[in-house]
Scaffold this active site. Structure first.
Site, short mmCIF file in Angstrom:
data_model
loop_
_atom_site.label_atom_id
_atom_site.label_comp_id
_atom_site.label_asym_id
_atom_site.label_seq_id
_atom_site.Cartn_x
_atom_site.Cartn_y
_atom_site.Cartn_z
N ASN A 88 -22.84 -35.77 23.31
CA ASN A 88 -23.87 -35.34 24.25
C ASN A 88 -23.46 -35.69 25.67
OD1 ASN A 88 -25.96 -34.20 22.54
ND2 ASN A 88 -26.17 -36.26 21.71
N VAL A 117 -32.34 -40.05 25.57
CA VAL A 117 -33.71 -40.58 25.60
C VAL A 117 -33.69 -42.08 25.31
CG1 VAL A 117 -36.00 -40.44 24.53
CG2 VAL A 117 -34.64 -38.36 24.84
N ARG A 169 -24.83 -36.10 28.54
CA ARG A 169 -26.01 -36.36 29.35
C ARG A 169 -26.55 -37.76 29.06
NH1 ARG A 169 -29.89 -36.09 25.43
NH2 ARG A 169 -29.60 -34.57 23.75
N GLU A 188 -21.81 -39.39 18.98
CA GLU A 188 -22.70 -39.61 17.83
C GLU A 188 -21.90 -39.53 16.53
OE1 GLU A 188 -26.40 -37.65 17.96
OE2 GLU A 188 -26.69 -38.00 20.09
N ARG A 211 -40.49 -44.09 20.00
CA ARG A 211 -41.01 -42.95 20.77
C ARG A 211 -42.43 -42.65 20.31
NH1 ARG A 211 -36.08 -38.51 21.12
NH2 ARG A 211 -34.33 -40.01 21.06
#
Length: 462
Positions: A290, A295, A292, A275, A338
């Site tokens: 991150n 989203v 992982r 990021e 979202r």
């Protein structure tokens, strides 16, 4: 290859992982708390195991219960989704100790990158641009003042163990530093169990742009391009799009190359995200990494045609990446919104309740990742995310029109339930977003009155 995979998560991401496993011919096991007994993933998975009461610490964060569920069901691998245990190196180690494959980066990589201050120093050594800041964790307010004098204001305090937009505070004046330091430290202690903070120079009028990387166990790392995630409230993302608009091609190449270089420096395995903060002059600096699935991964999938969850699973099984860098071709524009059960008129506080109507949109090139359905009770125990609405189109103008149409079709009603649907439509209609000149401050500077006056949109649930 695995025959059975346990999904150590809930909500839409649990369903997303179950679907990827099913396409690979794998049996799936869902775990659920008492509050999620009637959830969609419990019905969808091949088997479901109750692991505890509603509080996360006693269910989705209860490592012994999850390991026991994997043992009982014969699961050879665990996919943690995002959040919860997805970036917990201890969980990854415990899985391995019990002969269970953790679908994600090795514990050693997560340990190096999970400490945000240490990761910052590691990436600086690898040649990635980082913002002026503290060399490590800041112990006291006195030390914070000394560092602030060197790096200047505005600055941002961040929790070393932070993530998900939590554990941050922007400080603009010297007289606000001590209070902000103490409050952020207390928040970090309560939320993450780790009160350590570090500091960085804060960039005003910045954009949040991130690069998706994937690495296999054979030393190969590729990037899947970048995403813009600048539309945020409280440092938490609401709208993401790929590719990032209004980004010079040479800067895009530099950012993506930097992410790959950083991933190679730590021997990254699995899906991860670098990021960056992008200044108005298109200078970029690393914010965090991150370890992982994100989203917002669907927007990258939509423009590349690459199933990131499938790649995660295959990599964990020891297979090489299915694509080379030259195979990654991005087409068109994808946008994700979202949809949360929150009240935008009350500072986005959660608005739980029983869903009496839930009709997601459809049509060409519209994807909705959700776990909600009529009769589902949106509870107060977990994240307020109801659905991710994702659209694709050949260009940004068509993608924006398609997203506005999709959000307008969405029908969500329920006693006490409010959503961000109307707010999202207004944000996407804002002139700064339409012209791709928006920054992370867009929502903070939007007033409901001015947006309603200039861009009247009736929210679907109103």
């Amino acid at each position: 290859m695995f025959s059975t995979v346990l999904v150590a998560n809930r909500g839409e991401i649990a369903i997303r992982v179950v679907r990827a496993c099913r396409e690979l011919g794998m049996r799936t096991v869902a775990v659920y708390s008492t509050a999620d007994r009637d959830s969609a993933v419990v019905r969808l998975a091949d088997e479901a195991v109750h692991i505890g009461p509603a509080p996360s610490k006693r269910s989705y964060l209860a490592i012994p219960a999850i390991i026991e569920a994997a043992r009982r069901t014969g699961a050879q691998a665990v996919h943690p989704g995002y959040g919860f245990l997805s970036e917990d190196p201890d969980f990854a180690e415990i899985c391995e100790d019990n002969g269970i494959t953790f679908i994600g980066p090795p514990a050693s990589v997560m340990q190096r990158l999970g400490d945000k201050a240490a990761a910052r120093a590691l990436m600086e050594k690898a040649g990635l641009p980082v913002l002026p800041g503290s060399p490590g964790a800041v112990a006291t307010p006195v030390e914070a003042r000394e560092i602030a004098e060197r790096i200047g204001y505005p600055l941002i305090l961040k929790a070393v163990a932070g993530g998900g937009g939590r554990g941050m505070a922007v400080v603009r004046q010297p007289d606000a530093l001590v209070r902000a330091f103490n409050e952020t430290r207390a928040h970090a202690r309560a939320v993450f169990g780790d009160e350590r903070l570090y500091m960085e120079r804060f960039v005003d009028d910045a954009r949040h742009v991130e690069v998706q990387v994937i690495g296999d166990r054979h030393g190969r790392v590729v990037h899947l391009g970048e995403r813009d995630c600048s539309v945020q409230r409280r440092h938490q993302k609401m709208v993401e799009e790929a590719p990032a608009p209004n980004l010079p091609p040479e800067r895009r190449e530099e950012m993506c190359a930097a992410a790959v270089r950083g991933a190679e420096a730590v021997g990254y395995v699995g899906a991860g995200t670098f990021e960056f903060v992008l200044s108005p002059t298109h200078e970029f600096h690393l914010m965090e990494i991150n370890c992982r699935l994100q989203v917002e991964h669907p927007v990258t999938e939509m423009v590349t045609g690459i199933d990131i969850v499938r790649e995660q699973i295959l990599i964990a099984a020891g297979q090489p990446l299915s694509v080379r860098q030259e195979d990654v071709v991005r087409r068109g524009v994808a946008i994700e919104c979202r949809v949360n059960a929150e009240d935008p008129d009350r500072e986005f506080i959660p608005a739980p309740g029983l869903l009496t109507e839930f009709i997601p949109p459809g049509g060409p090139f519209v994807r909705v990742d959700t776990h909600a359905f009529p009769g589902w009770r949106v509870g107060p125990d977990y994240d307020s995310l109801l659905a991710k609405t994702v659209v694709w189109a050949p260009d940004r103008e068509q993608a924006l029109a398609r997203m506005d149409r999709a959000l307008g079709e969405f029908r969500v009603t329920g006693e006490g339930v409010r959503t961000t649907l109307g707010f999202l439509r207004r944000a996407l209609a804002h002139p700064d977003f339409r012209s791709a000149t928006h920054t992370t401050g867009l929502i903070g500077t939007m007033s409901a009155e001015s947006v309603t006056r200039h861009q009247p949109v009736r929210a679907a649930e109103e």
